[in-house]
Design a protein around this motif. Structure first.
Motif, short mmCIF file in Angstrom:
data_model
loop_
_atom_site.label_atom_id
_atom_site.label_comp_id
_atom_site.label_asym_id
_atom_site.label_seq_id
_atom_site.Cartn_x
_atom_site.Cartn_y
_atom_site.Cartn_z
N GLY A 90 10.56 0.24 -3.52
CA GLY A 90 11.17 0.97 -4.34
C GLY A 90 11.62 2.20 -3.36
N MET A 91 11.23 2.15 -1.91
CA MET A 91 11.93 2.63 -0.75
C MET A 91 13.22 3.20 -0.30
SD MET A 91 7.75 2.51 0.92
CE MET A 91 7.78 0.94 0.09
N GLU A 92 13.43 4.25 0.34
CA GLU A 92 14.60 3.48 1.23
C GLU A 92 14.31 3.67 3.20
OE1 GLU A 92 17.16 5.74 -0.49
OE2 GLU A 92 18.61 5.07 1.14
N PRO A 93 14.50 2.38 3.07
CA PRO A 93 14.84 2.52 4.21
C PRO A 93 15.25 3.58 5.31
CG PRO A 93 15.78 0.31 3.82
CD PRO A 93 15.63 2.30 2.32
N ILE A 94 14.46 4.68 6.32
CA ILE A 94 14.84 5.36 7.30
C ILE A 94 15.19 4.61 8.87
CG2 ILE A 94 14.75 7.54 8.38
CD1 ILE A 94 14.72 7.83 5.58
N ILE A 95 15.81 4.86 9.57
CA ILE A 95 15.76 3.65 10.79
C ILE A 95 15.70 4.51 11.72
CG2 ILE A 95 16.60 1.72 12.05
CD1 ILE A 95 14.33 0.62 9.15
N THR A 96 15.28 3.80 13.26
CA THR A 96 15.53 4.63 13.73
C THR A 96 15.86 3.77 15.27
OG1 THR A 96 13.31 5.81 13.94
CG2 THR A 96 14.81 6.52 16.22
N LEU A 97 17.33 3.57 15.89
CA LEU A 97 17.06 2.63 17.09
C LEU A 97 16.58 1.86 17.74
CD1 LEU A 97 20.95 3.57 15.83
CD2 LEU A 97 20.27 1.11 15.16
N SER A 98 16.31 3.37 18.36
CA SER A 98 15.69 3.75 19.76
C SER A 98 14.52 4.21 19.78
CB SER A 98 16.28 3.69 20.97
OG SER A 98 15.76 3.86 21.72
N LEU A 135 1.20 -0.57 -0.30
CA LEU A 135 0.04 0.19 0.16
C LEU A 135 0.78 1.26 0.18
CD1 LEU A 135 -2.50 -1.02 1.78
CD2 LEU A 135 -3.27 0.04 0.19
N MET A 136 2.09 1.22 0.72
CA MET A 136 2.16 2.89 1.11
C MET A 136 4.04 2.50 -0.51
SD MET A 136 2.31 3.92 3.66
CE MET A 136 0.89 3.35 3.89
N HIS A 137 3.58 1.23 -0.99
CA HIS A 137 4.18 1.57 -2.90
C HIS A 137 3.14 1.98 -3.81
CE1 HIS A 137 6.81 0.51 -6.58
NE2 HIS A 137 5.47 -0.71 -6.15
N GLU A 138 2.06 1.58 -3.99
CA GLU A 138 0.97 2.29 -4.39
C GLU A 138 0.70 3.85 -4.24
OE1 GLU A 138 -3.95 2.11 -4.97
OE2 GLU A 138 -2.34 0.29 -3.94
N LEU A 139 1.53 3.90 -2.81
CA LEU A 139 1.05 5.41 -1.76
C LEU A 139 2.44 6.30 -2.64
CD1 LEU A 139 -0.14 7.68 -0.22
CD2 LEU A 139 0.74 6.98 1.70
N GLY A 140 3.27 6.14 -3.41
CA GLY A 140 3.93 6.47 -3.80
C GLY A 140 5.30 7.12 -3.32
N LEU A 141 4.71 6.53 -1.94
CA LEU A 141 6.45 6.91 -1.42
C LEU A 141 8.34 6.39 -1.55
CD1 LEU A 141 5.21 6.20 2.93
CD2 LEU A 141 4.56 7.78 1.27
N LYS A 142 8.91 7.47 -1.51
CA LYS A 142 9.54 6.98 -1.45
C LYS A 142 10.78 6.46 -0.72
CE LYS A 142 10.01 10.40 -5.37
NZ LYS A 142 9.66 9.58 -6.35
N ALA A 143 10.20 6.93 0.88
CA ALA A 143 10.77 6.36 2.22
C ALA A 143 10.84 5.82 3.01
CB ALA A 143 11.50 7.85 2.20
N PHE A 144 10.66 5.30 3.58
CA PHE A 144 9.66 4.29 4.74
C PHE A 144 10.33 4.73 6.33
CE2 PHE A 144 7.12 1.13 7.30
CZ PHE A 144 6.51 1.20 7.24
N ARG A 145 10.04 5.30 7.25
CA ARG A 145 10.86 5.45 8.41
C ARG A 145 10.32 4.26 9.61
NH1 ARG A 145 10.14 9.66 12.65
NH2 ARG A 145 11.94 8.80 14.53
N THR A 146 11.17 3.73 9.97
CA THR A 146 10.50 2.57 11.04
C THR A 146 11.39 2.32 12.09
OG1 THR A 146 8.79 0.68 11.91
CG2 THR A 146 10.99 0.34 10.55
N SER A 147 11.14 1.99 13.41
CA SER A 147 12.53 1.99 14.41
C SER A 147 12.81 0.12 14.01
CB SER A 147 12.52 2.30 15.64
OG SER A 147 10.76 1.71 15.76
N ILE A 148 13.73 -0.32 14.87
CA ILE A 148 14.05 -1.14 14.85
C ILE A 148 13.89 -1.87 16.67
CG2 ILE A 148 16.45 -3.73 15.42
CD1 ILE A 148 17.49 -2.39 13.01
N ALA A 149 13.03 -2.38 16.86
CA ALA A 149 12.08 -3.10 18.31
C ALA A 149 14.22 -3.20 18.73
CB ALA A 149 11.34 -3.73 18.19
N TRP A 150 14.48 -2.66 19.65
CA TRP A 150 15.83 -3.80 20.20
C TRP A 150 15.47 -4.61 20.77
CZ3 TRP A 150 18.72 0.92 24.48
CH2 TRP A 150 19.85 0.65 24.50
N SER A 151 14.49 -4.73 21.50
CA SER A 151 14.58 -5.95 22.72
C SER A 151 13.90 -6.67 21.67
CB SER A 151 13.29 -5.55 23.12
OG SER A 151 12.00 -5.24 22.92
#
Ligand code: BGP
Length: 491
Positions: free
Chosen positions: A131-139, A85-101
């Motif tokens: 087609g999206m750039e992953p943007i990652i928050t560590l915590s 769905l995010m791809h269909e929306l046309g997003l070029k970047a998707f930010r999420t975090s990695i759950a440290w635990s």
């Protein structure tokens, strides 16, 4: 709008956090993080109890409460279709975090949890393949609960090594795949939310009923110092492991859009002093040293943290490559009124000049020009690339009889904010991207509810935990798509 305003490679995208979207809070070896013990950041009392024999905090969930993050929108099992769905929306970047635990469930073990790594392998590969750039928050408010329960969290220097071990694991694993990292989400919320943002718990506790009331300002400065060292060391190892990747700080900079209520110098300077509570964090992480105003404040109030030899050199040598920040609202400062703060930023006097009505009951003022103001302030102070990694509008929404959600207010909000970003770029601000907060409905960080929806995609889940989890595109879906396709010109 002039077609050349937004650079060709501008990162239009969306942002979420593991704990607000994934669910599966105890699956595949994951153990709780701090956020799993509360119903929203605003809640005063985490669901924990002190074990006097073991001298450790333990989880103590309240059966009368609904911890919506535990299942969230079950992205853990739906990420493929959601990212489609995010791809269909046309997003070029998707930010999420990695759950440290998920990676280090206890935080202090030597070996990572393979299942956790395998999940993020798939997730990051899927983001890239769509087609999206992953943007990652560590915590993102996700310190493993064990580290807080056993060591007291970030007030303890041992946390630096635990964090760096985790960073090293994911930097090596995602080398060449993740180009944008951030260390701590909204690190400047540490003083307001010391337990969730700073992972601080008093050991042993003085006040069993309200342990958070034991946390002192000195603890917060100690935790922030340890986090600054951890941030610098994370940058140091990232440069060794993957020198093309960039590390950003992440602050809540609604805090900077703070206007004096009157020309009274006490209001003007008071507002300025208030913004220093946030500048403190970015000053250290961008300029590489503690500013004089804080050193003086420590001295006069006996609040200086313990600083070990070599810490200040690390902080000086390894500063952030870009500034990531959230912006939701502005506020008005008056010296005679106590300022409050929530996840969206400060709460002061009502601003009569803001014309668009804020959605209730949250009442977050809508001020697009405040975003241009913040972008300019940051540029003048740091001259660094700026990445808007959170901006959005939360509303209580329901499908109509035909199953549609007509969220015109969200389209208006987008339009107004993007117009102001364009102006800021023309002002000379180097804005590299814009990430909409919660492009699919997720659990609210502040209140822990589903009712506050930010998405272009509706998710059928309710505050009481009921719902089919069905996803429905809202009216705004095609509007954001059109904005991205036209690179910000077709508003
Ligand atoms: C920021 C957090 C996010 C997010 C957002 C909106 O503080 O980084 O996690 O949720 O605010 O806040 P809320 O969810 O309380 O509306």
């Amino acid at each position: 709008m002039n077609s050349k305003v937004f650079p060709e490679n501008f990162l239009w995208g969306g942002a979420v956090a593991a704990n607000q979207i994934e669910g599966a809070w105890d699956e595949d070896g994951k153990l709780p993080s701090v956020i799993d013990t509360v119903v929203g950041l605003h809640s005063r009392k985490p669901s924990i109890k002190w074990n006097q024999n073991k001298k450790i905090w333990e989880l103590n969930l309240d059966p009368t409460k609904t911890y919506l993050t535990h299942e969230a929108i079950d992205f853990y099992h739906h990420f493929d279709e959601d990212l489609e769905l995010m791809h269909e929306l046309g997003l070029k970047a998707f930010r999420t975090s990695i759950a440290w635990s998920r990676i280090y469930p206890k935080g202090d073990e030597d070996k990572p949890n393979d299942k956790g790594l395998e999940f993020y392998d798939q997730l990051i590969d899927t983001i890239i393949s769509k087609g999206m750039e992953p943007i990652i928050t560590l915590s993102h408010y996700e310190t493993p609960f064990n580290l807080v329960a056993k060591y007291g969290g970030w007030t303890n220097r041992k946390m630096i090594d635990f964090f760096i071990k985790y960073c090293q694991t994911v930097f090596e694993r995602y080398k060449g795949k993740v180009h944008y990292w951030m260390t701590f989400n909204e690190i400047n919320n540490l003083m307001k939310y010391p337990y969730v943002a700073g992972g601080i718990l008093p050991i042993p506790p003085k006040n069993l009923d309200d342990p958070l009331s034991d946390i002192s300002l000195k603890d917060c400065f100690q935790a922030s110092h340890n986090m600054f060292v951890a941030n610098a060391r994370a940058i140091q190892i990232l440069r060794k492991i993957d020198n093309k990747a960039k590390m950003g700080l992440m602050c809540s900079f609604s805090q900077l859009a703070l206007y004096p209520n009157t020309p009274n110098p006490k209001n003007v300077f008071g507002a300025y002093l208030f913004t220093r509570k946030s500048f403190f964090f970015s000053d250290v992480m961008c300029r590489g040293h503690y500013p004089m105003y804080i050193i003086r404040y420590w001295k006069e109030n006996n609040l200086a943290p313990e600083i070990e030899q070599g810490d200040l050199e690390l902080i000086q040598n390894f500063t952030c490559d870009y500034i990531g920040f959230s912006y939701y609202k502005s506020s008005v400062f008056d010296v005679d009124k106590k300022m409050k703060v929530d996840t969206g930023g400060p709460i002061g006097i009502e601003n009569p000049f803001l014309k668009v009505k804020a959605p209730q009951p949250w009442n977050w003022p809508i001020d697009p020009e405040g975003l241009r103001y913040v972008l300019n302030i940051l540029t003048d102070r740091y001259e660094l690339p700026l990445f808007i990694v959170e901006n959005g509008l939360g509303m209580d929404e329901h499908p109509d009889k035909k199953g549609c959600i007509y969220d015109k207010e969200r389209c208006d909000y987008l339009k107004m904010h993007i117009e102001q970003i364009a102006k800021a770029i023309q002002d000379g601000c180097n804005v590299i991207g814009y990430l909409w907060w919660g492009p699919i409905d997720i659990v609210s960080a502040g209140t822990g509810e589903m009712k506050k929806r930010y998405g272009f995609v509706y998710v059928d889940r309710n505050n009481d935990g009921s719902g089919t989890l069905r996803r429905i595109k809202k009216f705004s879906f095609s509007y954001y798509k059109q904005i991205i396709e036209s690179n910000g010109t077709d508003l």
